[in-house]
Design a protein around this motif. Structure first.
Motif, short mmCIF file in Angstrom:
data_model
loop_
_atom_site.label_atom_id
_atom_site.label_comp_id
_atom_site.label_asym_id
_atom_site.label_seq_id
_atom_site.Cartn_x
_atom_site.Cartn_y
_atom_site.Cartn_z
N ILE A 215 0.85 -1.18 0.00
CA ILE A 215 0.00 0.00 0.00
C ILE A 215 0.89 1.23 0.00
O ILE A 215 1.70 1.42 0.91
CB ILE A 215 -0.94 0.03 1.22
N ASP A 216 0.75 2.05 -1.02
CA ASP A 216 1.53 3.28 -1.12
C ASP A 216 0.73 4.46 -0.60
O ASP A 216 -0.47 4.58 -0.86
CB ASP A 216 1.93 3.54 -2.58
N VAL A 217 1.39 5.32 0.14
CA VAL A 217 0.75 6.55 0.63
C VAL A 217 1.55 7.73 0.12
O VAL A 217 2.78 7.68 0.02
CB VAL A 217 0.67 6.56 2.17
N GLY A 218 0.84 8.79 -0.23
CA GLY A 218 1.49 9.96 -0.82
C GLY A 218 1.54 11.16 0.10
O GLY A 218 0.83 11.22 1.11
N PRO A 219 2.36 12.15 -0.24
CA PRO A 219 2.54 13.33 0.62
C PRO A 219 1.30 14.19 0.75
O PRO A 219 1.03 14.72 1.83
CB PRO A 219 3.69 14.08 -0.06
N THR A 220 0.53 14.32 -0.32
CA THR A 220 -0.65 15.19 -0.26
C THR A 220 -1.65 14.67 0.76
O THR A 220 -2.18 15.42 1.59
CB THR A 220 -1.31 15.30 -1.64
N ASP A 221 -1.92 13.36 0.73
CA ASP A 221 -2.88 12.77 1.66
C ASP A 221 -2.38 12.89 3.09
O ASP A 221 -3.16 13.21 4.01
CB ASP A 221 -3.13 11.32 1.30
N LEU A 222 -1.08 12.66 3.31
CA LEU A 222 -0.54 12.72 4.67
C LEU A 222 -0.62 14.14 5.23
O LEU A 222 -0.92 14.34 6.41
CB LEU A 222 0.90 12.22 4.69
N ARG A 223 -0.32 15.12 4.40
CA ARG A 223 -0.39 16.51 4.88
C ARG A 223 -1.82 16.90 5.22
O ARG A 223 -2.05 17.83 6.01
CB ARG A 223 0.18 17.46 3.82
N ASN A 224 -2.78 16.19 4.64
CA ASN A 224 -4.20 16.46 4.92
C ASN A 224 -4.76 15.54 6.00
O ASN A 224 -5.97 15.49 6.21
CB ASN A 224 -5.03 16.32 3.65
#
Length: 315
Positions: free
Chosen positions: A287-296
């Motif tokens: 499962i990949d997570v990205g920076p935009t989602d984490l910052r939100n």
């Protein structure tokens, strides 16, 4: 008069050399030791050869005003035991939470005029083991700085600074525990925040490898998901498939932070694709997570993790 002019010239050159090594600054004490009288000092201020920064602290006119110089000037004005601390010390150490739009120092007692951009903390609990010199400026150590940050910054920011310091070897977990035990007894602000962050870490847990990974673990915790194992090595038989940012070994779920900073270009794309295929071949779900989602706040990533945990739960 000629002799007096020569003495003044020698003194000015000596002070200029000193200032060049101290962010363009010198103290009145330095001028007096160089041989200048009170009248000569006042004359140089009146002629604007020197700029008064704080009480008895001067900058050579023409020397650039810098944030480092502002911090040093405040420390000198605060007295012999004044040091850069809190957010200024964090900035000197390169830690999250550092700020350059203010100057923050700690000293036993501040008797000078207040300035809008200057934040002064008064304390007598400043042990020599809490002090270090950075860029020629006396400052609190990284461990003491993390303790102090807990009193002026939100918990999430202190957590980022904690993982950063551990990752870079600026402080050890044992050192931080010792600081908390030594300073928390008097109820000083910052202690509860750092103590809880240390308690939340598993014994011997490796620090996260980036600030985004720290945000990932924070999002997982905030949404009530089980805590994954950080920096987990995935093996298929005797072959090491790779080390992932976090994992749920029982469910064989691998979580990785997908950063454009490190995963750009054709070569990196091929490597990531091959690594993903190897994980799948080993019966792992990546499962990949990205920076935009984490910052939100990581809502989308955590939703995917939650569903994967349900699907792969032992039956």
């Amino acid at each position: 008069m000629e002799l007096d002019t020569e003495v003044e010239s020698d003194a000015d050159r000596s002070l200029a050399r000193h200032a060049a090594e101290h962010h363009g600054l010198f103290r009145g004490e330095h001028a007096r030791l160089a041989g200048l009288t009170k009248r000569q000092i006042e004359a140089r201020i009146a002629s604007q050869r020197w700029v008064l920064v704080h009480y008895d602290v001067y900058r050579v006119n023409g020397a650039p005003q810098t944030w480092h110089g502002d911090v040093l000037a405040a420390c000198w004005a605060g007295g012999f035991r004044a040091v850069a601390s809190h957010r200024s010390a964090a900035e000197l150490h390169g830690l999250p939470g550092g700020r350059r739009d203010l100057v923050e120092i700690t000293c036993p007692r501040w008797r000078r005029a207040r300035h809008d951009e200057l934040v002064v903390h008064e304390t007598k609990a400043l042990n020599p083991i809490d002090l270090v010199v950075v860029s020629g400026i006396a400052a609190t150590t990284p461990a003491r700085t993390l303790f102090d940050l807990g009193g002026v910054c939100r918990t999430g920011l202190v957590e980022l600074a904690l993982e950063n310091a551990l990752r870079r070897g600026l402080a050890s977990e044992a050192e931080l525990i010792a600081v908390v035990r030594r300073l928390s007894r008097s109820g000083r602000p910052g202690g509860p925040v750092l103590r809880q962050l240390l308690l939340d870490r598993a014994p011997g847990q490796r620090p996260t490898e980036s600030e985004m990974e720290t945000l990932l673990f924070r999002a997982i915790k905030a949404r009530g998901l089980p805590k994954p194992v950080p920096q987990y090595e995935v093996w298929q038989g005797a072959k090491l498939v790779g080390r992932v940012d976090a994992a749920y070994p029982d469910e064989r779920i691998a979580i990785e932070y997908d950063s454009d900073e490190f995963h750009t270009g054709r070569t990196a794309t091929k490597h990531d694709r091959a690594r993903r295929h190897e994980l799948i071949a080993a019966s792992w779900l990546p499962i990949d997570v990205g920076p935009t989602d984490l910052r939100n706040g990581g809502a989308l990533s955590c939703a995917a993790i939650r569903q994967a945990l349900r699907d792969r739960a032992p039956r």
